[in-house]
Structure formats: structure tokens, C-alpha cells
Design a protein around this motif. Structure first.
Motif, PDB file in Angstrom:
ATOM      1  N   ALA A 111       0.755  -1.272   0.059  1.00  0.00           N
ATOM      2  CA  ALA A 111       0.023   0.025  -0.137  1.00  0.00           C
ATOM      3  C   ALA A 111       0.812   1.200   0.008  1.00  0.00           C
ATOM      4  N   VAL A 112       2.131   1.187   0.719  1.00  0.00           N
ATOM      5  CA  VAL A 112       2.913   2.360   0.680  1.00  0.00           C
ATOM      6  C   VAL A 112       3.486   2.721  -0.506  1.00  0.00           C
ATOM      7  N   ALA A 113       3.761   1.370  -1.284  1.00  0.00           N
ATOM      8  CA  ALA A 113       4.437   1.471  -2.744  1.00  0.00           C
ATOM      9  C   ALA A 113       3.386   2.103  -3.654  1.00  0.00           C
ATOM     10  N   ASP A 114       2.170   1.928  -3.374  1.00  0.00           N
ATOM     11  CA  ASP A 114       1.333   2.545  -4.427  1.00  0.00           C
ATOM     12  C   ASP A 114       1.025   3.864  -3.827  1.00  0.00           C
ATOM     13  N   ARG A 115       1.263   4.417  -2.926  1.00  0.00           N
ATOM     14  CA  ARG A 115       1.100   5.774  -2.586  1.00  0.00           C
ATOM     15  C   ARG A 115       2.233   6.809  -2.707  1.00  0.00           C
ATOM     16  N   LEU A 116       3.353   6.218  -2.490  1.00  0.00           N
ATOM     17  CA  LEU A 116       4.560   7.093  -2.201  1.00  0.00           C
ATOM     18  C   LEU A 116       5.467   7.040  -3.639  1.00  0.00           C
ATOM     19  N   ASP A 117       6.574   7.909  -3.680  1.00  0.00           N
ATOM     20  CA  ASP A 117       7.396   7.706  -4.861  1.00  0.00           C
ATOM     21  C   ASP A 117       8.148   6.507  -4.824  1.00  0.00           C
ATOM     22  N   ARG A 118       7.927   5.488  -5.656  1.00  0.00           N
ATOM     23  CA  ARG A 118       8.568   4.258  -5.309  1.00  0.00           C
ATOM     24  C   ARG A 118      10.094   4.305  -5.820  1.00  0.00           C
ATOM     25  N   VAL A 119      10.661   5.323  -6.561  1.00  0.00           N
ATOM     26  CA  VAL A 119      11.982   5.462  -6.791  1.00  0.00           C
ATOM     27  C   VAL A 119      12.682   5.793  -5.477  1.00  0.00           C
ATOM     28  N   ARG A 120      12.164   6.782  -4.776  1.00  0.00           N
ATOM     29  CA  ARG A 120      12.680   7.137  -3.387  1.00  0.00           C
ATOM     30  C   ARG A 120      12.538   6.071  -2.364  1.00  0.00           C
ATOM     31  N   LEU A 121      11.488   5.271  -2.476  1.00  0.00           N
ATOM     32  CA  LEU A 121      11.349   4.352  -1.506  1.00  0.00           C
ATOM     33  C   LEU A 121      12.357   3.266  -1.598  1.00  0.00           C
ATOM     34  N   THR A 122      12.644   2.803  -2.975  1.00  0.00           N
ATOM     35  CA  THR A 122      13.646   1.902  -3.395  1.00  0.00           C
ATOM     36  C   THR A 122      15.098   2.230  -3.026  1.00  0.00           C
ATOM     37  N   THR A 123      15.383   3.760  -3.041  1.00  0.00           N
ATOM     38  CA  THR A 123      16.582   4.172  -2.717  1.00  0.00           C
ATOM     39  C   THR A 123      16.773   3.961  -1.045  1.00  0.00           C
ATOM     40  N   ALA A 161      13.928  -5.243   3.334  1.00  0.00           N
ATOM     41  CA  ALA A 161      13.485  -5.929   1.835  1.00  0.00           C
ATOM     42  C   ALA A 161      12.058  -5.957   1.739  1.00  0.00           C
ATOM     43  N   SER A 162      11.160  -6.004   2.640  1.00  0.00           N
ATOM     44  CA  SER A 162       9.629  -6.161   2.569  1.00  0.00           C
ATOM     45  C   SER A 162       9.002  -5.104   1.704  1.00  0.00           C
ATOM     46  N   PHE A 163       9.884  -3.679   2.267  1.00  0.00           N
ATOM     47  CA  PHE A 163       9.352  -2.610   1.528  1.00  0.00           C
ATOM     48  C   PHE A 163      10.005  -2.405   0.015  1.00  0.00           C
ATOM     49  N   LEU A 164      11.193  -2.958  -0.136  1.00  0.00           N
ATOM     50  CA  LEU A 164      11.949  -2.552  -1.308  1.00  0.00           C
ATOM     51  C   LEU A 164      11.395  -3.432  -2.534  1.00  0.00           C
ATOM     52  N   GLN A 165      10.927  -4.862  -2.201  1.00  0.00           N
ATOM     53  CA  GLN A 165      10.122  -5.704  -3.312  1.00  0.00           C
ATOM     54  C   GLN A 165       9.078  -5.033  -4.043  1.00  0.00           C
ATOM     55  N   PRO A 166       8.029  -4.532  -3.280  1.00  0.00           N
ATOM     56  CA  PRO A 166       6.974  -4.148  -4.149  1.00  0.00           C
ATOM     57  C   PRO A 166       7.433  -2.790  -4.794  1.00  0.00           C
ATOM     58  N   ALA A 167       8.098  -1.815  -4.243  1.00  0.00           N
ATOM     59  CA  ALA A 167       8.640  -0.722  -4.654  1.00  0.00           C
ATOM     60  C   ALA A 167       9.404  -0.921  -6.183  1.00  0.00           C
ATOM     61  N   ARG A 168      10.289  -1.761  -5.940  1.00  0.00           N
ATOM     62  CA  ARG A 168      11.249  -1.979  -7.116  1.00  0.00           C
ATOM     63  C   ARG A 168      10.429  -2.698  -8.132  1.00  0.00           C
ATOM     64  N   GLY A 251      -7.031   1.144   5.164  1.00  0.00           N
ATOM     65  CA  GLY A 251      -8.073   0.880   4.223  1.00  0.00           C
ATOM     66  C   GLY A 251      -7.679   0.051   3.063  1.00  0.00           C
ATOM     67  N   GLU A 252      -6.448   0.940   2.402  1.00  0.00           N
ATOM     68  CA  GLU A 252      -5.974   0.465   1.575  1.00  0.00           C
ATOM     69  C   GLU A 252      -5.373  -0.930   1.543  1.00  0.00           C
ATOM     70  N   VAL A 253      -4.833  -1.287   2.618  1.00  0.00           N
ATOM     71  CA  VAL A 253      -4.408  -2.407   2.548  1.00  0.00           C
ATOM     72  C   VAL A 253      -5.465  -3.585   2.428  1.00  0.00           C
TER      73      VAL A 253
END
Length: 452
Positions: A111-123, A161-168, A251-253
Motif C-alpha cells: 500500500a505504501v508503494a502505491d502511495r509514495l514515490d517508488r524510486v525514493r522508497l527503493t533508494t 527488503a519487504s518495502f524494497l520488493q514491491p517498490a522496485r 483501508g487500502e491494505v
């Protein structure tokens, strides 16, 4: 007098030499950001399409470096846990610590990866993993490493890694056209499995020659380089974020979980993958006890076995990448579960190391077929605004389910040895395969729709 006849003009004389007409060249194929496809990649078919854009080459290059370091880290940490405890249970606990955070965090991370900037979250996530690896290497090098420190640090790495996987993974749709997404998914898994072959081989050499600390330090350097590579990517803003936040995060989750549960294809497919992950994938997380107890060998053999998994995965990944289409992926996903069960039964039953290496190669091949085909179907079928959440569930399956299986197998291995619990898990996996086979036509009808 009759009117005079009009003379017809003489026909034009044809030249005796051939006329060369200008060739009509087909328009150059455009990539995700409008860059033309490079002619040098055209001969490679689906793989060439996946690597056609500058963004894709930077993305997959960074992935290769990071995952090579990751596999070196896994081999080194598994061997370190075995050296500290000589207990299959505690090796399973360390593997569980790295993989288990996905069980709780992955739905939120999607849900975070769908809301935030995925490039920044990956970094940010890559930076956390690099710092964790540097800390482990420092503690080992200074002789201050303790088991509880190792478990805590692996928990931190697993969380990142749990945040990295969907973001990337969600960035794939922004670096290739939609029609080439199945090829890009297969190429992504191919890169992972190339690293799975290279990383353990390097780890075995480094551990044997210099110890555990330098092997873990290589992972810190690898993720640092991958982090830097993200700054050279130019991803369209439309693909950097799935959707603006429309409500509460929780709610998005729940919305993402309901979407998968109600989907006629994604629900059964990911349920099948979860059960296979618990029952069969866990064997790869407990290789150190197998190496010493079943085969009576050392760290070099651990690296060879892990590299054998990578060789099998690499061969099947190349085939799926060259295949480059979605049709038939459901059948590959379901049938590969049966092949994996048979190969694991052979691996657990033998004490002859060459046959164990062969079985490890077959395990890697079948597991790769299952993982790539399942991800192809999930990436293509998910709605764009749901893609991060769907891929986070896939990440949870690939991390949390093997972690749970490793915990169960490690505990049972202390009481009954490793062979009997593995055979019980294989028998249960055959029942899961029979259920998946009964659902295969419904999943095919729902998921194998060619991308527009």
C-alpha cells in the motif's frame, strides 16, 4: 473526306538496367519513454525487448549487482549461524528472521508503494540493507558478533527488503511497454538467478580464503552501488506512484487483500504458491545442516550446492525469457510444483553428493519456473492502481512462507533428523499439487489474457 487519324504516342522505352526503389523501413519501436529500440538487441527476441531502453539496462544492471551481494550475504550468514550454534533449529531461526517480517509488513509495504514515490522508497530501502550488511561485517571482523545481534540485524534487513520488493518490482511497468511486461518479468527473474549462480560461487571462495566478514561486506558495497544507480534512472512521474492517497493506509491494505481474495485467478494462484512455499521452498534455507549432516562436507560444498540451484534456475529462466509470452504460464506454474516436490525428495533421500548436486539443479529449475510464471501472471493481471499491493503479497509469499517452513523444518529436524520431515512435507505438497491441478482451467481463463 475522313478525318485524319491521330497517331498514338510511342510507349515509353524501358531502361535496360534495374530501377532501385527506395526501401521502406519499418518504424523504429519505441520504448517506455519514447527511446528507440537498439538494433543490436533485435536478434535476442523477448530478451532484447526487455533490455531495449536505457532505464531497463540501468535497472537490471543495478539488480544484478545487488542480488549478487545478497546471495553472498545469505551464504555467509547461514554459515555463520551454523558456526555459532551447530543447530539446525537456530539456522532456521536466522533464516526466519530475514524472511519473516514480510508476513506482517508486506501488505502495508504494498500500500505504501502505491502511495509514495517508488524510486525514493527503493533508494531508502537499499540504503538500510547496505547499512545492515556493513554492521554485520564489522561485528564479525571485530569478534563481537553474538547470535542475538545476528537475529536482530537480519530482522532489520528483512523489514527493509519487504518495502524494497514491491517498490522496485512495480517500476517494471514504467521501464518497458505493457506488451513486453511478461518478457521484462522473466528477464528480472533471469537476472536474479544469474546472481544466484555467481554470488554463492564468490561467497565460497571469499569465505574459504578470508572468512565471513569480507563476504558480508561485499553485500554492503553491492547495495550501495545499486542505490547510486537509481539516481541515473528517468522514470515517468505517472509510473513513480500508483495513485494519490484516497483514504487510510489500513483501508487500502484491506482493499488490496479483498481484491486478491475475490479475483478468480489471482486468489487460487497465490494460494497455491503460498502452500508450495511453506512445504518445499524452505529446504533451500536450511542448506548448512544438509551439507554437514547428510553429505559430511564444508562451506565450499555449501557454495557449490547453492550455485547448483542457481544453474538450474538460470537455464529455466533463459527459456522462459526467450519464450516471452503469457499463454501457458498457468500450466507451467502448477506443474513446476510437482517437479519441485520430486527433486526435493531425491535431494533429502541421498547421501551421495554428486546426486545431491543434480537434485539441487532440478530444484532450482523447477522453483524458477514456478516463480517466474506466477509473477508474470500477477504483474499482467493486476490493475495498475493495485499492482503494488498484489506484488507485495507475492513478496510475502516468497519470503514469509519459506521462513515459516524453515522454522518448522528446523524444529522437526532437531527431533527427527532432516530426512523424515522433508518427506512428510513432500507428501503434503503432492496433495496441494492435486488441488492446483483441479483449478488450472479456471485460473487460465481468468489470467491468460494477452496484454493490450
Amino acid at each position: 473526306m475522313p478525318p485524319p487519324r491521330r497517331r498514338r504516342p510511342p510507349p515509353p522505352r524501358r531502361p535496360r538496367w534495374p530501377i532501385r526503389r527506395p526501401r521502406r523501413h519499418p518504424p523504429r519501436r519505441q520504448g517506455a519513454r519514447g527511446s528507440a529500440e537498439l538494433p543490436s538487441f533485435a536478434a535476442f527476441g523477448a530478451l532484447g525487448r526487455a533490455l531495449a531502453t536505457r532505464n531497463a539496462r540501468i535497472f537490471f544492471g543495478g539488480s544484478m549487482v545487488a542480488w549478487t551481494g545478497l546471495w553472498m550475504h545469505r551464504i555467509a550468514v547461514g554459515w555463520l549461524a551454523w558456526e555459532l550454534t551447530h543447530s539446525a533449529f537456530w539456522v532456521g531461526i536466522v533464516a526466519f528472521s530475514d524472511l519473516a517480517p514480510a508476513a506482517l509488513i508486506s501488505p502495508v509495504a504494498g500500500a505504501v508503494a502505491d502511495r509514495l514515490d517508488r524510486v525514493r522508497l527503493t533508494t531508502v530501502a537499499q540504503g538500510v540493507i547496505a547499512c545492515e550488511a556493513a554492521t554485520v561485517a564489522t561485528l564479525v571482523a571485530t569478534g563481537q558478533m553474538r547470535l542475538e545481534y545476528l537475529v536482530a540485524l537480519e530482522l532489520a534487513s528483512g523489514t527493509a527488503a519487504s518495502f524494497l520488493q514491491p517498490a522496485r518490482q512495480t517500476l517494471l511497468s514504467g521501464i518497458v511497454p505493457r506488451a513486453d511486461l511478461p518478457a521484462a518479468v522473466a528477464c528480472n527473474s533471469l537476472v536474479f538467478n544469474v546472481a544466484r549462480f555467481i554470488g554463492p560461487a564468490l561467497a565460497g571462495l571469499v569465505i574459504a580464503g578470508f572468512g565471513v566478514a569480507p563476504a558480508v561486506a561485499c553485500n554492503a558495497a553491492a547495495y550501495t552501488l545499486a542505490l547510486i544507480s537509481m539516481h541515473f534512472m528517468r522514470v515517468d512521474p505517472a509510473h513513480r506512484r500508483g495513485h494519490p492517497s484516497t483514504g487510510s493506509l489500513w483501508g487500502e491494505v484491506r482493499e488490496g487483500l479483498d481484491y486478491v481474495r475475490r479475483h478468480p485467478g489471482l486468489g487460487p494462484l497465490l494460494g497455491y504458491a503460498a502452500m508450495i512455499g511453506v512445504l518445499l521452498r524452505c529446504v533451500q534455507e536450511l542448506l548448512p545442516p544438509f551439507v554437514e549432516r547428510n553429505f559430511a562436507r564444508e562451506a565450499e560444498s555449501l557454495a557449490l550446492l547453492t550455485a547448483s540451484f542457481g544453474v538450474g534456475a538460470l537455464v529455466s529462466g533463459v527459456w522462459l525469457t526467450a519464450r516471452g509470452r503469457l499463454q501457458g504460464a498457468t500450466r507451467i506454474s502448477i506443474m513446476s510444483g510437482l517437479a519441485q516436490a520430486i527433486a526435493i525428495a531425491g535431494f533429502a533421500a541421498t547421501g551421495w553428493f554428486p546426486f545431491g548436486v543434480l537434485c539441487a539443479t532440478l530444484i532450482g529449475a523447477s522453483a524458477s519456473l514456478h516463480g517466474i510464471s506466477t509473477q508474470q501472471l500477477a504483474q499482467t493481471a493486476a490493475r495498475p492502481e493495485m499492482r503494488g499491493r498484489v506484488l507485495s503479497l507475492w513478496g510475502m509469499i516468497t519470503r514469509a512462507c519459506p521462513a515459516l517452513g524453515a522454522l518448522i523444518l528446523g524444529a522437526a529436524g532437531e527431533a527427527f533428523g532432516l530426512r523424515l520431515p522433508v518427506m512428510v512435507m513432500v507428501a503434503l505438497a503432492l496433495l496441494v499439487f492435486a488441488w492446483g491441478l483441479s483449478r488450472i482451467k479456471h485460473i487460465e481463463a481468468s489470467l491468460e489474457v494477452p496484454p493490450g
